[in-house]
Design a protein around this motif. Structure first.
Motif, PDB file in Angstrom:
ATOM      1  N   THR A 310     -20.649 -62.338  -9.709  1.00 44.12           N
ATOM      2  CA  THR A 310     -20.603 -63.320 -10.951  1.00 44.12           C
ATOM      3  C   THR A 310     -22.310 -63.915 -12.116  1.00 44.12           C
ATOM      4  O   THR A 310     -23.337 -62.925 -11.188  1.00 44.12           O
ATOM      5  CB  THR A 310     -20.532 -64.720 -10.106  1.00 44.12           C
ATOM      6  N   ALA A 311     -22.158 -64.638 -12.397  1.00 45.57           N
ATOM      7  CA  ALA A 311     -23.022 -64.998 -13.390  1.00 45.57           C
ATOM      8  C   ALA A 311     -24.006 -66.090 -12.478  1.00 45.57           C
ATOM      9  O   ALA A 311     -23.503 -66.599 -11.847  1.00 45.57           O
ATOM     10  CB  ALA A 311     -22.637 -66.260 -14.858  1.00 45.57           C
ATOM     11  N   PRO A 312     -25.321 -65.564 -12.988  1.00 46.14           N
ATOM     12  CA  PRO A 312     -26.320 -66.070 -12.369  1.00 46.14           C
ATOM     13  C   PRO A 312     -25.478 -67.579 -12.456  1.00 46.14           C
ATOM     14  O   PRO A 312     -25.624 -68.525 -14.381  1.00 46.14           O
ATOM     15  CB  PRO A 312     -27.534 -65.363 -12.983  1.00 46.14           C
ATOM     16  N   THR A 313     -26.466 -68.917 -12.022  1.00 45.28           N
ATOM     17  CA  THR A 313     -26.381 -69.603 -12.447  1.00 45.28           C
ATOM     18  C   THR A 313     -27.558 -70.985 -12.943  1.00 45.28           C
ATOM     19  O   THR A 313     -28.529 -70.112 -12.652  1.00 45.28           O
ATOM     20  CB  THR A 313     -25.629 -70.690 -11.525  1.00 45.28           C
ATOM     21  N   GLY A 314     -27.866 -71.824 -14.061  1.00 48.57           N
ATOM     22  CA  GLY A 314     -28.812 -72.859 -13.757  1.00 48.57           C
ATOM     23  C   GLY A 314     -30.056 -72.341 -13.323  1.00 48.57           C
ATOM     24  O   GLY A 314     -30.957 -72.062 -13.390  1.00 48.57           O
ATOM     25  N   LEU A 315     -29.791 -71.343 -15.178  1.00 45.82           N
ATOM     26  CA  LEU A 315     -31.109 -71.236 -15.504  1.00 45.82           C
ATOM     27  C   LEU A 315     -32.266 -72.127 -16.294  1.00 45.82           C
ATOM     28  O   LEU A 315     -31.805 -72.727 -16.679  1.00 45.82           O
ATOM     29  CB  LEU A 315     -30.893 -69.868 -16.641  1.00 45.82           C
ATOM     30  N   HIS A 316     -33.657 -71.919 -15.956  1.00 39.80           N
ATOM     31  CA  HIS A 316     -34.228 -73.296 -16.235  1.00 39.80           C
ATOM     32  C   HIS A 316     -35.359 -72.392 -16.153  1.00 39.80           C
ATOM     33  O   HIS A 316     -35.771 -71.511 -15.409  1.00 39.80           O
ATOM     34  CB  HIS A 316     -33.669 -74.362 -15.309  1.00 39.80           C
ATOM     35  N   ILE A 317     -36.577 -73.395 -16.460  1.00 44.24           N
ATOM     36  CA  ILE A 317     -37.684 -73.198 -16.782  1.00 44.24           C
ATOM     37  C   ILE A 317     -38.812 -74.164 -15.260  1.00 44.24           C
ATOM     38  O   ILE A 317     -38.593 -75.188 -15.287  1.00 44.24           O
ATOM     39  CB  ILE A 317     -38.443 -73.694 -18.211  1.00 44.24           C
ATOM     40  N   SER A 332     -28.181 -67.363  -7.864  1.00 43.90           N
ATOM     41  CA  SER A 332     -28.358 -66.178  -7.331  1.00 43.90           C
ATOM     42  C   SER A 332     -26.572 -65.813  -7.781  1.00 43.90           C
ATOM     43  O   SER A 332     -25.798 -67.114  -7.655  1.00 43.90           O
ATOM     44  CB  SER A 332     -28.510 -65.538  -5.885  1.00 43.90           C
ATOM     45  N   SER A 333     -26.286 -64.690  -8.156  1.00 45.96           N
ATOM     46  CA  SER A 333     -25.204 -64.024  -8.140  1.00 45.96           C
ATOM     47  C   SER A 333     -24.389 -63.890  -6.906  1.00 45.96           C
ATOM     48  O   SER A 333     -24.921 -63.226  -6.491  1.00 45.96           O
ATOM     49  CB  SER A 333     -24.826 -63.244  -9.443  1.00 45.96           C
ATOM     50  N   THR A 334     -23.056 -64.222  -7.004  1.00 44.78           N
ATOM     51  CA  THR A 334     -22.750 -62.999  -5.804  1.00 44.78           C
ATOM     52  C   THR A 334     -21.684 -61.483  -6.726  1.00 44.78           C
ATOM     53  O   THR A 334     -21.047 -62.033  -7.113  1.00 44.78           O
ATOM     54  CB  THR A 334     -21.627 -64.074  -4.905  1.00 44.78           C
ATOM     55  N   ASP A 335     -21.237 -60.625  -5.250  1.00 46.93           N
ATOM     56  CA  ASP A 335     -20.936 -59.643  -5.746  1.00 46.93           C
ATOM     57  C   ASP A 335     -19.689 -59.230  -4.854  1.00 46.93           C
ATOM     58  O   ASP A 335     -19.881 -59.539  -3.120  1.00 46.93           O
ATOM     59  CB  ASP A 335     -21.449 -58.797  -6.086  1.00 46.93           C
ATOM     60  N   ASN A 336     -18.802 -58.441  -4.557  1.00 46.77           N
ATOM     61  CA  ASN A 336     -18.009 -58.438  -3.552  1.00 46.77           C
ATOM     62  C   ASN A 336     -19.074 -57.131  -2.364  1.00 46.77           C
ATOM     63  O   ASN A 336     -18.343 -57.036  -1.164  1.00 46.77           O
ATOM     64  CB  ASN A 336     -16.176 -57.680  -4.323  1.00 46.77           C
ATOM     65  N   VAL A 354     -35.368 -57.411 -11.921  1.00 48.42           N
ATOM     66  CA  VAL A 354     -36.070 -58.196 -11.214  1.00 48.42           C
ATOM     67  C   VAL A 354     -34.699 -57.503 -10.145  1.00 48.42           C
ATOM     68  O   VAL A 354     -33.548 -56.968 -10.633  1.00 48.42           O
ATOM     69  CB  VAL A 354     -36.676 -59.084 -11.390  1.00 48.42           C
ATOM     70  N   SER A 355     -35.329 -57.482  -8.655  1.00 46.74           N
ATOM     71  CA  SER A 355     -34.189 -56.684  -7.829  1.00 46.74           C
ATOM     72  C   SER A 355     -33.996 -57.787  -7.338  1.00 46.74           C
ATOM     73  O   SER A 355     -33.284 -59.358  -8.217  1.00 46.74           O
ATOM     74  CB  SER A 355     -35.212 -56.984  -6.952  1.00 46.74           C
ATOM     75  N   GLY A 356     -32.826 -57.899  -6.651  1.00 44.77           N
ATOM     76  CA  GLY A 356     -31.084 -57.972  -6.261  1.00 44.77           C
ATOM     77  C   GLY A 356     -31.745 -59.221  -5.500  1.00 44.77           C
ATOM     78  O   GLY A 356     -30.730 -60.519  -5.646  1.00 44.77           O
ATOM     79  N   THR A 357     -32.395 -59.893  -5.070  1.00 48.31           N
ATOM     80  CA  THR A 357     -32.958 -60.609  -4.085  1.00 48.31           C
ATOM     81  C   THR A 357     -34.180 -61.685  -5.082  1.00 48.31           C
ATOM     82  O   THR A 357     -33.531 -62.777  -4.131  1.00 48.31           O
ATOM     83  CB  THR A 357     -33.076 -60.297  -2.852  1.00 48.31           C
ATOM     84  N   ALA A 358     -34.426 -61.574  -5.946  1.00 47.98           N
ATOM     85  CA  ALA A 358     -35.066 -62.218  -6.943  1.00 47.98           C
ATOM     86  C   ALA A 358     -34.513 -63.807  -7.400  1.00 47.98           C
ATOM     87  O   ALA A 358     -33.132 -63.727  -7.894  1.00 47.98           O
ATOM     88  CB  ALA A 358     -35.916 -61.845  -7.805  1.00 47.98           C
ATOM     89  N   ILE A 359     -34.674 -64.565  -7.366  1.00 44.24           N
ATOM     90  CA  ILE A 359     -33.800 -66.376  -8.432  1.00 44.24           C
ATOM     91  C   ILE A 359     -35.114 -66.151  -9.812  1.00 44.24           C
ATOM     92  O   ILE A 359     -34.740 -67.190  -9.507  1.00 44.24           O
ATOM     93  CB  ILE A 359     -33.562 -66.854  -7.561  1.00 44.24           C
ATOM     94  N   GLU A 360     -36.070 -65.685  -9.515  1.00 44.45           N
ATOM     95  CA  GLU A 360     -37.011 -66.453 -10.149  1.00 44.45           C
ATOM     96  C   GLU A 360     -38.118 -64.522 -10.719  1.00 44.45           C
ATOM     97  O   GLU A 360     -37.901 -64.150 -10.472  1.00 44.45           O
ATOM     98  CB  GLU A 360     -38.485 -67.729  -9.391  1.00 44.45           C
ATOM     99  N   HIS A 361     -38.815 -65.259 -12.059  1.00 43.38           N
ATOM    100  CA  HIS A 361     -39.625 -64.498 -12.819  1.00 43.38           C
ATOM    101  C   HIS A 361     -40.414 -64.557 -13.422  1.00 43.38           C
ATOM    102  O   HIS A 361     -39.915 -65.087 -14.397  1.00 43.38           O
ATOM    103  CB  HIS A 361     -38.635 -62.809 -13.594  1.00 43.38           C
ATOM    104  N   VAL A 362     -41.951 -64.496 -13.556  1.00 43.51           N
ATOM    105  CA  VAL A 362     -42.115 -65.012 -15.016  1.00 43.51           C
ATOM    106  C   VAL A 362     -42.575 -63.867 -15.943  1.00 43.51           C
ATOM    107  O   VAL A 362     -43.680 -62.567 -16.158  1.00 43.51           O
ATOM    108  CB  VAL A 362     -43.755 -65.039 -14.444  1.00 43.51           C
ATOM    109  N   VAL A 363     -42.032 -64.387 -17.372  1.00 46.33           N
ATOM    110  CA  VAL A 363     -42.238 -63.967 -18.207  1.00 46.33           C
ATOM    111  C   VAL A 363     -43.448 -62.972 -19.429  1.00 46.33           C
ATOM    112  O   VAL A 363     -43.996 -64.741 -19.324  1.00 46.33           O
ATOM    113  CB  VAL A 363     -41.084 -63.867 -19.189  1.00 46.33           C
TER     114      VAL A 363
END
Length: 448
Positions: A310-317, A332-336, A354-363
């Protein structure tokens, strides 16, 4: 003359209407900006949470987002200003109204007490800290630092890890208090400059309940799929009443209910063994022993995996972007089978993975005074790519001016500017040898 007066009246009404709309838009902007904030104390019920529940009244907009009490960290040296502590700096000013009768109170006693945080996004965490008002505090005066013991009575270090969406821990509440007091709970986020602040109105000396509920029984798992399962159990009993249940995989809490006797677990990993237990909680925060353990293994995916996450949700700064970087966070997304990575894009250009367990990243590596539009996509092990998250657009600020490097042997006068550890400072008065950015060096102020 009459026509002229009517025209003036219409103009005044139009101006007033426009002013109202501008205020409304400003409020919407402020609240939408706060939507990136994510946590509150659920038990013992905090002031903002009781506003959400309707127990506290005339609270203002905090009823819609008790998770949004966020401002700079560093209390008591920094953080919200005196008189604005309960509102975390004034965004919800109703919370700063203070008297002995203004707020509903939670019965409490000294000694061991369970504190539970509810997160809408579980940021990497430095610590949870708890302060309490002095024995001689004045409940009819604004909450200021002078009203609190400035050494926390409890600190729970979390080491930069990411807590579960509902997280509980125990603290020893002071035993020398009586009557009405305020506990200030502070959640220090690890990788931003911010923290979350919740006032908890408590009443010592009220009747207490020392008896924990009985352990839930007959825990069983059903409807086991590749990434989901349902767990159910028999009700616990309590001398007063059970208020909820906490669900654990091993020692990690992965869910909770407000009294329901089943929970649908989602976002699990395929072909993985889970060891589930349940504990009951009562209104006094007493926690039961664990139920029996329900062991199950999620199903393996058969055949080729053609299902995208599924698409990631709630992307914000998170925080404030600099001229070189921006801190992004998403749901986070979900997958079968399981998400293995996230790809971060600026427009159509991939800027980070980034890793599939990450939900944040500093660009990092951005350019000053430049427009960017970021999205995030999830990827699974088979290479299936999700749809894009919502887009976040921003323009980085201009690069700050740089000044001569601070030197310990140089004499500086009021108005002199220096750069130290990448931060610009201005001297308030004469100084020599006082290092900028240290608590004792209030002679230096940061140049925004």
């Amino acid at each position: 003359m009459t026509m002229l007066q009517n025209s003036r009246q219409l103009m005044v009404k139009a101006i007033a209407a426009c002013g109202f709309l501008l205020v409304l838009l400003a409020c919407m902007f402020v609240l939408s900006d706060r939507a990136s904030a994510h946590g509150y104390v659920e038990s013992p019920a905090s002031r903002p949470y009781l506003c959400k529940q309707g127990t506290n009244t005339d609270c203002g907009a905090v009823v819609y987002e008790p998770q949004s009490l966020e401002t700079t960290k560093g209390f008591p040296a920094a953080g919200p200003a005196d008189g604005k502590i309960a509102s975390a700096g004034g965004i919800f000013p109703k919370l700063d109204e203070q008297s002995s009768t203004r707020w509903s109170k939670v019965a409490i006693s000294g000694g061991q007490k369970t504190f539970t945080w509810k997160f809408t996004a579980n940021h990497a965490t430095t610590s949870f800290r708890y302060f309490i008002t002095k024995a001689t505090w004045n409940p009819n005066s604004p909450l200021t630092r002078d009203q609190f013991e400035l050494t926390p009575f409890c600190t729970v270090n979390y080491g930069g890890a990411q807590p579960p969406m509902t997280y509980s821990h125990t603290c020893n509440v002071p035993t020398d208090r009586s009557g009405y007091h305020v506990i200030l709970a502070v959640w220090d986020v690890d990788n931003t400059a911010n923290a979350f602040y919740n006032a908890i109105d408590v009443q010592f000396g009220a009747p207490t309940d020392p008896t924990a509920p009985t352990a839930p029984a007959n825990l069983a798992a059903s409807n086991i799929g590749t990434t989901s399962a349902t767990v159910s159990w028999s009700a616990s009993t309590d001398n007063v009443g059970v208020t909820g249940y906490r669900i654990y995989n091993g020692s990690t809490q992965i869910g909770s209910t407000n009294g329901a006797l089943s929970l649908n677990l989602t976002g699990l990993t395929s072909n993985t063994t889970y060891n589930i237990t349940v504990k009951a909680v009562d209104a006094a925060g007493n926690v039961s022993n664990a139920s029996n353990t329900a062991n199950f293994t999620t199903q393996a995916v058969s055949g080729p995996d053609s299902t995208a996450p599924t698409a990631p949700t709630g992307l914000h700064i998170m925080g404030t972007p600099t001229h070189q970087s921006v801190h992004l966070m998403w749901g986070s997304s979900t997958d079968n089978v399981g998400v293995t990575s996230y790809r971060i894009f600026n427009g159509t250009t991939l800027v980070a993975t980034v890793s599939g367990t990450a939900i944040e990243h500093v660009v990092t590596g951005l350019s000053a005074n430049t427009a960017y539009t970021f999205t995030v996509k999830a990827v699974d092990a088979a290479g299936n790519v999700s749809a894009a998250s919502n887009a976040i657009s921003l323009t980085t600020p201009a690069a700050p001016a740089t000044y001569p490097a601070w030197n310990a042997s140089t004499v500086y006068w009021g108005g002199d500017k220096v750069t130290y550890n990448g931060v610009n400072y201005e001297a308030r008065w004469w100084t020599q040898g006082q290092t900028p950015g240290t608590p004792a060096a209030d002679v230096w102020k940061v140049i925004p």
